[in-house]
Every structure is written in C-alpha cells, then in structure tokens.
Design a protein around this motif. Structure first.
Motif, PDB file in Angstrom:
ATOM      1  N   PRO A 194      -8.933   1.673 -16.679  1.00 57.35           N
ATOM      2  CA  PRO A 194      -8.448   0.721 -17.202  1.00 57.35           C
ATOM      3  C   PRO A 194      -9.296   0.548 -18.294  1.00 57.35           C
ATOM      4  O   PRO A 194      -9.399  -0.264 -19.480  1.00 57.35           O
ATOM      5  N   LEU A 195     -10.477   0.366 -18.071  1.00 55.41           N
ATOM      6  CA  LEU A 195     -11.216   0.106 -19.210  1.00 55.41           C
ATOM      7  C   LEU A 195     -12.010   0.853 -20.164  1.00 55.41           C
ATOM      8  O   LEU A 195     -12.342   0.627 -20.993  1.00 55.41           O
ATOM      9  N   LEU A 196     -11.477   2.168 -20.043  1.00 57.06           N
ATOM     10  CA  LEU A 196     -11.484   2.587 -21.330  1.00 57.06           C
ATOM     11  C   LEU A 196     -11.005   2.378 -22.756  1.00 57.06           C
ATOM     12  O   LEU A 196      -9.802   2.408 -22.734  1.00 57.06           O
ATOM     13  N   ASN A 197     -12.388   2.510 -23.585  1.00 61.52           N
ATOM     14  CA  ASN A 197     -11.505   1.850 -25.170  1.00 61.52           C
ATOM     15  C   ASN A 197     -10.831   2.661 -26.155  1.00 61.52           C
ATOM     16  O   ASN A 197     -10.654   3.720 -25.616  1.00 61.52           O
ATOM     17  N   GLN A 198     -10.440   2.615 -27.153  1.00 64.41           N
ATOM     18  CA  GLN A 198      -9.909   3.715 -27.764  1.00 64.41           C
ATOM     19  C   GLN A 198     -10.360   4.112 -28.340  1.00 64.41           C
ATOM     20  O   GLN A 198     -11.354   3.809 -28.816  1.00 64.41           O
ATOM     21  N   TYR A 199     -10.343   5.675 -27.990  1.00 69.14           N
ATOM     22  CA  TYR A 199     -11.177   6.542 -28.854  1.00 69.14           C
ATOM     23  C   TYR A 199     -12.531   6.730 -28.236  1.00 69.14           C
ATOM     24  O   TYR A 199     -13.000   7.257 -27.884  1.00 69.14           O
ATOM     25  N   ALA A 200     -12.115   6.547 -26.535  1.00 69.31           N
ATOM     26  CA  ALA A 200     -13.125   6.372 -25.688  1.00 69.31           C
ATOM     27  C   ALA A 200     -12.991   8.714 -24.937  1.00 69.31           C
ATOM     28  O   ALA A 200     -12.286   9.045 -25.277  1.00 69.31           O
ATOM     29  N   ARG A 201     -14.018   9.285 -24.536  1.00 73.77           N
ATOM     30  CA  ARG A 201     -14.009  10.453 -24.769  1.00 73.77           C
ATOM     31  C   ARG A 201     -15.047  10.426 -23.157  1.00 73.77           C
ATOM     32  O   ARG A 201     -16.026   9.406 -22.985  1.00 73.77           O
ATOM     33  N   VAL A 202     -14.023  11.534 -22.531  1.00 74.62           N
ATOM     34  CA  VAL A 202     -14.215  11.773 -21.329  1.00 74.62           C
ATOM     35  C   VAL A 202     -14.434  13.346 -20.581  1.00 74.62           C
ATOM     36  O   VAL A 202     -14.054  14.245 -20.616  1.00 74.62           O
ATOM     37  N   PRO A 203     -15.575  13.519 -20.871  1.00 79.27           N
ATOM     38  CA  PRO A 203     -16.271  14.985 -20.510  1.00 79.27           C
ATOM     39  C   PRO A 203     -16.474  14.818 -18.820  1.00 79.27           C
ATOM     40  O   PRO A 203     -16.691  14.527 -18.265  1.00 79.27           O
ATOM     41  N   VAL A 204     -15.606  16.086 -18.040  1.00 82.14           N
ATOM     42  CA  VAL A 204     -14.621  16.142 -17.044  1.00 82.14           C
ATOM     43  C   VAL A 204     -15.707  17.321 -16.811  1.00 82.14           C
ATOM     44  O   VAL A 204     -15.336  18.640 -17.137  1.00 82.14           O
ATOM     45  N   CYS A 205     -16.834  17.220 -15.767  1.00 80.05           N
ATOM     46  CA  CYS A 205     -17.361  18.599 -14.711  1.00 80.05           C
ATOM     47  C   CYS A 205     -17.319  19.122 -13.812  1.00 80.05           C
ATOM     48  O   CYS A 205     -17.386  19.497 -12.904  1.00 80.05           O
ATOM     49  N   GLY A 206     -16.971  17.360 -13.057  1.00 75.06           N
ATOM     50  CA  GLY A 206     -16.216  18.215 -11.853  1.00 75.06           C
ATOM     51  C   GLY A 206     -15.668  17.227 -10.984  1.00 75.06           C
ATOM     52  O   GLY A 206     -15.566  16.128 -11.427  1.00 75.06           O
ATOM     53  N   LEU A 207     -14.915  16.892  -9.916  1.00 76.04           N
ATOM     54  CA  LEU A 207     -14.352  16.001  -9.204  1.00 76.04           C
ATOM     55  C   LEU A 207     -14.746  16.291  -7.614  1.00 76.04           C
ATOM     56  O   LEU A 207     -14.247  16.896  -6.736  1.00 76.04           O
ATOM     57  N   VAL A 208     -15.627  15.723  -6.969  1.00 76.81           N
ATOM     58  CA  VAL A 208     -16.877  16.390  -5.934  1.00 76.81           C
ATOM     59  C   VAL A 208     -15.779  15.201  -4.647  1.00 76.81           C
ATOM     60  O   VAL A 208     -15.252  15.869  -3.799  1.00 76.81           O
ATOM     61  N   ALA A 209     -15.234  13.916  -5.235  1.00 75.19           N
ATOM     62  CA  ALA A 209     -14.673  12.989  -3.986  1.00 75.19           C
ATOM     63  C   ALA A 209     -13.238  14.235  -3.916  1.00 75.19           C
ATOM     64  O   ALA A 209     -12.642  13.819  -3.096  1.00 75.19           O
ATOM     65  N   GLU A 210     -13.022  15.194  -4.245  1.00 72.31           N
ATOM     66  CA  GLU A 210     -11.075  16.234  -4.413  1.00 72.31           C
ATOM     67  C   GLU A 210     -11.961  17.055  -3.770  1.00 72.31           C
ATOM     68  O   GLU A 210     -10.558  17.636  -3.968  1.00 72.31           O
ATOM     69  N   TYR A 211     -12.459  17.765  -3.646  1.00 72.24           N
ATOM     70  CA  TYR A 211     -12.725  19.152  -3.544  1.00 72.24           C
ATOM     71  C   TYR A 211     -12.657  18.715  -1.641  1.00 72.24           C
ATOM     72  O   TYR A 211     -12.298  20.260  -1.092  1.00 72.24           O
ATOM     73  N   ASN A 212     -12.932  17.879  -1.064  1.00 72.53           N
ATOM     74  CA  ASN A 212     -12.740  18.856   0.559  1.00 72.53           C
ATOM     75  C   ASN A 212     -11.224  17.883   1.119  1.00 72.53           C
ATOM     76  O   ASN A 212     -10.975  17.638   1.892  1.00 72.53           O
TER      77      ASN A 212
END
Length: 339
Positions: A232-250
């Motif tokens: 909800p806090l991402l600003n207009q034109y925010a960038r999100v590099p996604v390199c991993g999702l460790v909370a989801e692995y298991n």
C-alpha cells in the motif's frame, strides 16, 4: 588416494526440509584428465535459492536429481591442475556443490579476486549475493537522491548491501529485519536511516511511520506478510526488483483469497515497475564493474558485512534448514574442513 565426501539429495521435501532429505556419501577423488583441475573445497556458500533446486517444479534452473550432489558455489584450493589457466595452490571459485573435493573442467572455474578484502567475501558481499544486490538495485531499482528504498532481510548478505548502496546513491534506506540484535546491527553498524522488526505485531503501522513519504524502491527478497505491508505504500512510478521470495519457499500454494487483481490494478494505476531477475542476467555486462566499484570499499571498511560460519560439511543440512527460518546472522558459510 583422496577421500571424497558429498551430500546428496535423498528425497524431495514437502514443506520445510528435514535432515532426512539429505544423505552423506563417501568415495574416492578421481585423477584430473586433460583440461581439468582437482579441487579441495574450503568454504561452501549456503543460499535460499537452494530450496528451489530441491523441488522438481519448473523453474529457471534444473532441479537437483534425486541422488545428485546438492548444488552450491564454493571457494576452493587447486590440488592438481591439467589446465593451463590454473596452478597447484590457486584459490578459485567453482560450482562443486556440497562436497569436500571435486574434479571439474578448468573452463568452469575462475580465480577468486576480492581486491584486498577477506577471501571469504568472494562468496558473499563480493560474490553472488553482493552482485544480486548491486545489479537489482542499480539496474532495476535506479534509486535517486531523496528516494526511500526499503529492503527486507536487511541484515543478510543481499539486504545489507542494498541499504548501504542506497545510502551511497543519496537515498533514504529503511531495513526490515527479525529481532532486536539484527535490527540494532542494521541501524548502528550498517547505517540505515530506519529499521523495522518484522516480528512486530504492528508491522504495517511501523513501516508506514518509517516511510512518511511512501516507498520509491522496494527490493523484494522475502514476500509474504512483508509484501502485504509494503504494497500500500508504493509511490507512483515505484520500482520493485524481485530477486527472491524466501517466505514462500516452504509454503504450499494457497487456495485462499486471490490478490492478483488488486496487485495488477495498482501496477496500472500507480505505474509500478515490478521486475523479477536472476543475477546472472547481468553478469557479462556488470560483474567486473561491480567488483571494481565495491571491492575496494569492502577492503577499506567503507562497506560493512557480516559472516556466519559453520564448521564441518556434516553440519551443512542443519545450517541450511536453520537459514530458511532466519537462524543465521549474516552470510552463511560452511568451513568444510578446518585449516
């Protein structure tokens, strides 16, 4: 004859890995052929991506086969060489996997260069984790002076460099870490502007208070509840590099509420850039530049890092399982054999 010890994938985990998923095997190290090198493994890097390699689900890299050596990068000493590029005693980086020794093609091995920093940094802040932070932030995140950059797992090998680089680029760095000790380290040693404990029952409110002007760059390597607080806090034109999702692995795939429509709507309305990446996409163009820029800063102590070293190859499975639940503090390495 040199004894070879290796840890192989015994079975595929269902959820959290257990010690039963691994098996220790022993054999004899073969002699190198023309073009090959014989290696003694000194340090093994343990990293979250290895959990994905234990699964046979389709991914960006092939899974470890049952009975195959667990995948991993190592720092090695050359015992014998039949390759013109290497000599006995050289220190090299190689993808040997979880083992004590290996024989590999010399073309798949490279000399370790840390620009004067400790040699173990070749597996951490000056290796794959550090390059993941550098490439994802610089190429995708592109922080500008005055931006707010948020990163989870901020005390770890990727997150710790993300925040320090953000500061070098003139941005404001906000870290998310687990527990008082890690949060203190992120704030006092790494120099982040603010840090949030992800164990707080008020995570979303705490993060909002730390980011009064919203978030311009969120470096994603955890997912789960942290993503829910960030989104909800991402600003207009925010960038999100996604390199991993460790909370989801298991975690099994959830059949609960479908959040994709809300996420896609926000990407459209706020012109968000969400870009998944694997660090090797950028290796040819940026890795040497990364080492030249960051290596001297690490050697001079300008960029801080922390290592968590476990002794003995036998202890690799337990250390790896603990890492997935956040038990390590810093870059997790296994010292395969005491010097």
């Amino acid at each position: 004859m040199t004894a070879l010890r290796r840890i192989v994938l015994n079975s595929r985990p269902q959820g959290v890995p257990t010690s039963d998923n691994f098996r220790l095997e022993e054999s004899t190290l073969p002699e190198p052929n023309d073009g090959e090198v014989s290696l003694r493994v000194r340090y093994l890097s343990l990293d979250p991506y290895m959990r994905g390699r234990m699964s046979d689900a389709k991914s960006y890299a092939p899974p470890v086969p049952l009975g195959g050596v667990m995948a991993g990068e190592t720092l090695c000493e050359v015992l014998a060489s039949r390759h013109a590029g290497f000599s006995t005693g050289d220190t090299v980086l190689a993808a040997t996997g979880w083992c004590s020794h290996a024989v590999l093609s010399g073309d798949s091995v490279r000399h370790a260069d840390t620009h004067g920093a400790a040699i173990t940094t070749a597996l951490g802040v000056l290796g794959m984790p550090g390059f993941t932070a550098y490439s994802g932030l610089k190429i995708i995140g592109q922080p500008k002076a005055g931006d707010t950059v948020v990163v989870a797992a901020a005390s770890g090998p990727v997150g710790s460099l993300v925040g320090q680089l953000a500061k070098l680029y003139g941005a404001r760095a906000v870290g998310i870490a687990g527990g008082a000790d890690k949060c203190r380290y992120v704030k006092e040693t790494l120099g982040f502007d603010a840090v949030i404990d992800h164990r707080s029952p008020n995570l979303a409110a705490d993060l909002q208070a730390a980011c009064p002007k919203g978030i311009d760059v969120y470096f994603e390597n955890v997912g789960g509840a942290i993503w829910e607080a960030v989104f909800p806090l991402l600003n207009q034109y925010a960038r999100v590099p996604v390199c991993g999702l460790v909370a989801e692995y298991n975690a099994p795939v959830s059949a609960g509420h479908d959040r994709l429509p809300a996420v896609m709507s926000a990407i459209l309305r706020r012109s968000l850039q969400v870009r998944g990446f694997i660090n090797y996409e950028f290796t040819d163009d940026y890795f040497s530049t990364f080492q030249r820029e960051i290596g001297p800063r690490v050697a001079a102590g300008e960029i801080k890092y922390r290592e968590d070293i476990v002794d003995g190859l036998d202890n690799a499975p337990e250390a790896f399982i603990g890492m997935l639940s956040g038990r390590n503090f810093g870059k997790l390495l296994v010292r395969v054999e005491a010097d």
